[in-house]
Motif scaffolding. Structure first.
Motif, mmCIF file in Angstrom:
data_model
loop_
_atom_site.group_PDB
_atom_site.id
_atom_site.type_symbol
_atom_site.label_atom_id
_atom_site.label_comp_id
_atom_site.label_asym_id
_atom_site.label_seq_id
_atom_site.Cartn_x
_atom_site.Cartn_y
_atom_site.Cartn_z
ATOM 1 N N PHE A 17 14.070 -8.581 9.327
ATOM 2 C CA PHE A 17 12.988 -7.687 9.744
ATOM 3 C C PHE A 17 13.112 -7.325 11.219
ATOM 4 N N GLU A 18 13.371 -8.308 12.049
ATOM 5 C CA GLU A 18 13.435 -8.061 13.487
ATOM 6 C C GLU A 18 14.630 -7.187 13.855
ATOM 7 N N THR A 19 15.778 -7.506 13.318
ATOM 8 C CA THR A 19 16.997 -6.762 13.655
ATOM 9 C C THR A 19 16.942 -5.329 13.140
ATOM 10 N N VAL A 20 16.569 -5.164 11.881
ATOM 11 C CA VAL A 20 16.491 -3.823 11.299
ATOM 12 C C VAL A 20 15.392 -3.012 11.979
ATOM 13 N N GLY A 21 14.240 -3.645 12.233
ATOM 14 C CA GLY A 21 13.153 -2.939 12.903
ATOM 15 C C GLY A 21 13.540 -2.464 14.286
ATOM 16 N N ASP A 22 14.203 -3.320 15.064
ATOM 17 C CA ASP A 22 14.651 -2.925 16.403
ATOM 18 C C ASP A 22 15.682 -1.803 16.328
ATOM 19 N N TRP A 23 16.590 -1.878 15.351
ATOM 20 C CA TRP A 23 17.606 -0.839 15.186
ATOM 21 C C TRP A 23 16.963 0.500 14.839
ATOM 22 N N GLN A 24 16.011 0.486 13.927
ATOM 23 C CA GLN A 24 15.334 1.718 13.544
ATOM 24 C C GLN A 24 14.555 2.312 14.719
ATOM 25 N N LEU A 25 13.925 1.457 15.501
ATOM 26 C CA LEU A 25 13.165 1.943 16.654
ATOM 27 C C LEU A 25 14.092 2.516 17.718
ATOM 28 N N SER A 26 15.228 1.878 17.947
ATOM 29 C CA SER A 26 16.186 2.374 18.938
ATOM 30 C C SER A 26 16.715 3.751 18.546
ATOM 31 N N ARG A 27 17.034 3.931 17.272
ATOM 32 C CA ARG A 27 17.501 5.230 16.792
ATOM 33 C C ARG A 27 16.415 6.298 16.932
ATOM 34 N N PHE A 28 15.192 5.925 16.645
ATOM 35 C CA PHE A 28 14.069 6.855 16.748
ATOM 36 C C PHE A 28 13.870 7.300 18.192
ATOM 37 N N VAL B 227 5.439 9.623 15.807
ATOM 38 C CA VAL B 227 5.211 8.236 15.405
ATOM 39 C C VAL B 227 6.269 7.823 14.391
ATOM 40 N N LEU B 228 6.891 6.678 14.609
ATOM 41 C CA LEU B 228 7.865 6.148 13.667
ATOM 42 C C LEU B 228 7.111 5.545 12.486
ATOM 43 N N ASP B 229 7.206 6.183 11.329
ATOM 44 C CA ASP B 229 6.508 5.705 10.138
ATOM 45 C C ASP B 229 7.422 5.678 8.918
ATOM 46 N N THR B 230 8.703 5.466 9.166
ATOM 47 C CA THR B 230 9.672 5.357 8.081
ATOM 48 C C THR B 230 10.374 4.006 8.159
ATOM 49 N N GLY B 231 11.187 3.706 7.140
ATOM 50 C CA GLY B 231 11.880 2.421 7.132
ATOM 51 C C GLY B 231 10.886 1.275 7.057
ATOM 52 N N LEU B 232 11.189 0.187 7.743
ATOM 53 C CA LEU B 232 10.272 -0.954 7.766
ATOM 54 C C LEU B 232 8.946 -0.605 8.429
ATOM 55 N N TRP B 233 8.969 0.385 9.324
ATOM 56 C CA TRP B 233 7.762 0.788 10.047
ATOM 57 C C TRP B 233 6.769 1.489 9.134
ATOM 58 N N ARG B 234 7.153 1.791 7.917
ATOM 59 C CA ARG B 234 6.223 2.365 6.931
ATOM 60 C C ARG B 234 5.308 1.279 6.376
ATOM 61 N N TYR B 235 5.761 0.020 6.413
ATOM 62 C CA TYR B 235 5.030 -1.072 5.774
ATOM 63 C C TYR B 235 4.300 -1.975 6.769
ATOM 64 N N THR B 236 4.714 -1.960 8.000
ATOM 65 C CA THR B 236 4.037 -2.720 9.050
ATOM 66 C C THR B 236 4.260 -2.009 10.378
ATOM 67 N N ARG B 237 3.233 -2.003 11.216
ATOM 68 C CA ARG B 237 3.368 -1.335 12.517
ATOM 69 C C ARG B 237 4.235 -2.136 13.474
ATOM 70 N N HIS B 238 4.534 -3.371 13.118
ATOM 71 C CA HIS B 238 5.318 -4.227 14.015
ATOM 72 C C HIS B 238 6.281 -5.117 13.226
ATOM 73 N N PRO B 239 7.317 -4.534 12.628
ATOM 74 C CA PRO B 239 8.271 -5.359 11.879
ATOM 75 C C PRO B 239 8.997 -6.370 12.753
ATOM 76 N N ASN B 240 9.212 -6.029 14.029
ATOM 77 C CA ASN B 240 9.896 -6.972 14.923
ATOM 78 C C ASN B 240 9.008 -8.178 15.224
ATOM 79 N N TYR B 241 7.708 -7.952 15.407
ATOM 80 C CA TYR B 241 6.798 -9.071 15.655
ATOM 81 C C TYR B 241 6.654 -9.939 14.399
ATOM 82 N N PHE B 242 6.558 -9.297 13.244
ATOM 83 C CA PHE B 242 6.499 -10.049 11.991
ATOM 84 C C PHE B 242 7.765 -10.889 11.836
ATOM 85 N N GLY B 243 8.908 -10.307 12.171
ATOM 86 C CA GLY B 243 10.157 -11.044 12.101
ATOM 87 C C GLY B 243 10.186 -12.243 13.032
#
Length: 262
Positions: free
Chosen positions: A154-165, A175-191
């Protein structure tokens, strides 16, 4: 175990004082975020190195902390080098800078508190390694490793998606609302939370004293991410800066991944 914890406390204090000297010289403490992960990796590694014969469980716990910490440290250091001073720290230390007391302010408000909080948060790894000795890996440790792996993903993929965005000019103001960010506003924190609850779960195999003594680590980290300096601070004023963020908050879980509302 006490000797290992005290030795690690001295190591992190000396490390923080050395890094404080660097921050005072360059006039920027923002790299402290990278030190958070790197410092925990350091404490886990030094705890492991102090064992006479580290067994499989001690090695597993140390590896989980080191892998997580090294990845996070590299990611945040790279971001700091690209972005420069973090506005949060500029605001915190602005008054001290204006009064010519930046160095003392950085020591009192950033480096010394972070040294204490880092050592406390890392207790599951430190105590888990110290208490495991030459022991093997049991069911709880395997379950902890599985939860850790979920967190790393979750943390790695979330950070990667945010960096690309952020790197896409077309994303400015959106607002990033795709990928893991569609299911939680903070996938990196959850990770992050999953990683440290996983390390704690693996450490509990060393016995109840370790389980209870290190519980403050993941509990404090989860509180920080959800109620203190993580989610609340990051989301403050976000709706004003990014149109559509209020709707994103309405639809999307704030922490635990869940299907978005319609």
């Amino acid at each position: 175990m006490t000797e290992i914890l005290l030795t690690n406390a001295a190591i992190i204090l000396v490390t923080m004082l050395a890094l404080w000297a660097v921050a005072a010289k360059i006039g920027d403490v923002s790299f402290i975020d990278a030190v958070w992960g790197g410092g925990m990796a350091l404490l886990a590694a030094t705890a492991w190195l102090q064992l006479d014969e580290p067994g499989p469980r001690a090695s597993l716990i140390a590896a989980m902390a080191v892998i997580w910490g090294a990845r996070l440290a590299i990611h945040l250091y790279t971001r700091w080098r690209a972005s420069g001073e973090d506005p949060r720290y500029a605001k915190i230390l602005g008054p001290a800078r204006d009064k010519g007391r930046y160095a003392s302010g950085a020591l009192k408000r950033v480096f010394l508190p972070q040294a204490v909080l880092l050592w406390v948060t890392c207790l599951p790894a430190q105590m888990g390694v110290a208490g495991s000795g030459a022991a093997g890996i049991g069911t709880l440790a395997m379950a902890g490793a599985a939860l850790w792996l979920l967190g790393i993903v979750f943390e790695t993929v979330g950070d990667w998606q945010l960096s690309r965005f952020r790197a896409d000019p077309a994303s400015k103001g959106k607002v990033l609302d795709t990928g893991l960010w569609r299911y939680t506003r903070h996938p990196n924190y959850f990770g992050d939370a999953c990683v440290w609850w996983g390390i704690w779960l693996a450490a509990t195999e060393a016995g109840w004293p370790v389980a209870l003594g290190s519980l403050i680590g993941p509990a404090f980290l989860t509180f920080t991410l959800t109620k203190w300096s993580g989610k609340p601070l990051l989301e403050k004023g976000m709706a004003d800066r990014r149109p559509g963020y209020a709707e994103y908050v309405r639809k999307t879980s704030g922490f635990l991944p869940w299907l978005p509302k319609k």
